[in-house]
Design an enzyme around this catalytic site. Structure first.
Site, PDB file in Angstrom:
ATOM      1  N   PRO A  73       0.967  -1.243  -0.140  1.00 29.78           N
ATOM      2  CG  PRO A  73      -0.123  -1.201   2.146  1.00 29.78           C
ATOM      3  CD  PRO A  73       0.455  -1.889   1.218  1.00 29.78           C
ATOM      4  CE  LYS A  74       3.343   2.322   4.948  1.00 25.19           C
ATOM      5  NZ  LYS A  74       2.630   3.648   5.421  1.00 25.19           N
ATOM      6  CG  ASP A  75       3.787   0.605  -4.885  1.00 27.84           C
ATOM      7  OD1 ASP A  75       4.779   0.890  -4.521  1.00 27.84           O
ATOM      8  OD2 ASP A  75       3.503  -0.301  -5.558  1.00 27.84           O
TER       9      ASP A  75
END
Ligand code: PMP
Length: 387
Positions: A73-75
């Protein structure tokens, strides 16, 4: 609920013919992405059949490990932070600017990947107790990596404080007019905003608004805060449950309004670092991103490391899902949260990253435990499910 929909729309089962006839999908039909940033978001929502069948509720996993840049999810967060900095003029592509960040890994991997694609360099500070795969990967991505001993957040040598300092030192170290930018994922609103604008609306659309609960752990707190903000705005009755690994203080914070208090025996040597094998979630401080959603968190579930290990093993054996430690904590907490809701309820959780990133630590431990399948099954009784 969304008045247009009375039930979840299940995708047709994928058959061999689909692949042979190249039937396509929403991800492959008539669209060309212009670079890696186009592969972020729009992740599938997966029915975790074994968990749904065992609980009599529908337990869905948002497959964030399929984000196409850094595989987590850090993208979404990295892209949001870089875009915000470009809007403010703090980052200018191809000027030699460097993005500095303190991270346990995932955010660093997303930032390092996007930095390359968008014309920047990356410098990542991380604690040295995190799995080797992540620092090896960061170096392969061309990032500068500093692995530092675990230190309390009050120490100038804590990985987050070190990254902030390195960013400030950047200009003095280089006379080429380039700038250093501190990404600051724990405090910047660009973090939770990415989830309020992307992850939350996607979950709402994918379930047709038929979501009763959202369950997720918090590292920075950006996922919980952002998704909760969107879902509760659409439907205030959506229950938001924090999944918290052992040793983290957030469970206590949600349940009792104060952070985990040290016992007499621990005295002043209060643990600053979360004592868990789980990477990416669980902290002993309240960050601005957690604060952004704190009033929206209705409950918390504590998950022990051993339960997370058994859940991870269960998901591989029953659903073919090979995941990392934070995903396993999320799924165990989702089962507990689901059982507190009426049968038929829909619970959404987050599948953060792949097990491949955790082979040397979490998955090695699972292997060393010599877990048999039935022990994973026993987990359900432990989590409150009658046999
Ligand atoms: N899982 C993993 C693997 C992570 O690296 C992180 C972020 N540190 C999280 C979950 C938690 O996400 P958030 O920071 O949005 O709370």
């Amino acid at each position: 609920p969304n008045p247009r929909r009375s039930s979840i729309f299940w995708g047709a089962p994928v058959t061999l013919e689909d692949h042979e006839q190249d039937a396509g999908s929403s991800r492959s039909d008539g669209v060309v992405e212009d670079g890696i940033a186009g592969c972020i978001g729009h992740t599938p929502l997966i029915n975790m059949r074994s968990l749904s069948e065992a609980t009599g509720r529908t337990i869905l996993g948002k497959a964030e490990f399929l984000n196409g840049a850094g595989g987590s999810p850090k993208d979404r967060v990295a892209l949001s932070i870089i875009r915000a900095a470009e809007r403010d003029g703090q980052l200018v592509p191809h000027r030699g600017d460097t993005i500095y960040e303190g991270t346990v890994g995932s955010t660093g991997i997303s930032l390092a990947t996007l930095a390359r694609a968008m014309g920047y360099r990356a410098h990542i500070c991380m604690p040295d107790d995190q799995s080797r795969e992540k620092s090896d990967l960061l170096r392969a991505l061309g990032a500068a990596v500093e692995r530092v001993p675990v230190a309390p957040i009050t120490s100038p040598d804590h990985f987050v404080n070190l990254a902030r300092r390195r960013a400030a030192e950047h200009a003095a170290a280089r006379a080429d007019g380039s700038r250093g930018f501190f990404a600051d994922q724990f405090e910047t609103p660009a973090n939770w905003e990415a989830h309020a604008a992307g992850t939350g609306p996607e979950i709402w659309r994918q379930t047709g608004g038929l979501v009763d609960a959202f369950v997720a752990g918090a590292g920075t707190g950006g996922t919980v805060a952002g998704v909760a903000r969107h879902l509760k705005e659409r439907r205030p009755a959506v229950r938001v449950v924090l999944a918290d690994p052992q040793g983290s203080g957030l469970y206590h914070k949600v349940k009792h309004g104060v952070m985990y208090a040290p016992t007499e025996r621990e005295g002043t040597r209060r643990r600053q670092q979360v004592d868990s094998m789980v990477e990416g979630i669980g902290v002993n401080r309240v960050t601005a991103n957690f604060e952004a959603g704190r009033d929206l968190v209705d409950d918390a579930v504590k998950v022990a490391d051993e339960q997370a290990c058994r859940m991870a093993r269960w998901l591989v054996e029953n659903d073919g899902l090979f995941l990392g430690s934070s995903s396993a904590v999320n799924c165990a907490a989702a089962v507990v949260a689901a059982l507190q809701l009426p049968p038929g309820s829909v619970v959404v959780t987050v599948l953060c990253d792949s097990g491949t990133r955790h082979l040397s630590k979490f998955w090695k431990h699972i292997k060393d435990m010599g877990l048999e399948e039935h022990e994973a099954t026993d987990l359900f009784a432990e989590l409150g499910l009658e046999k």
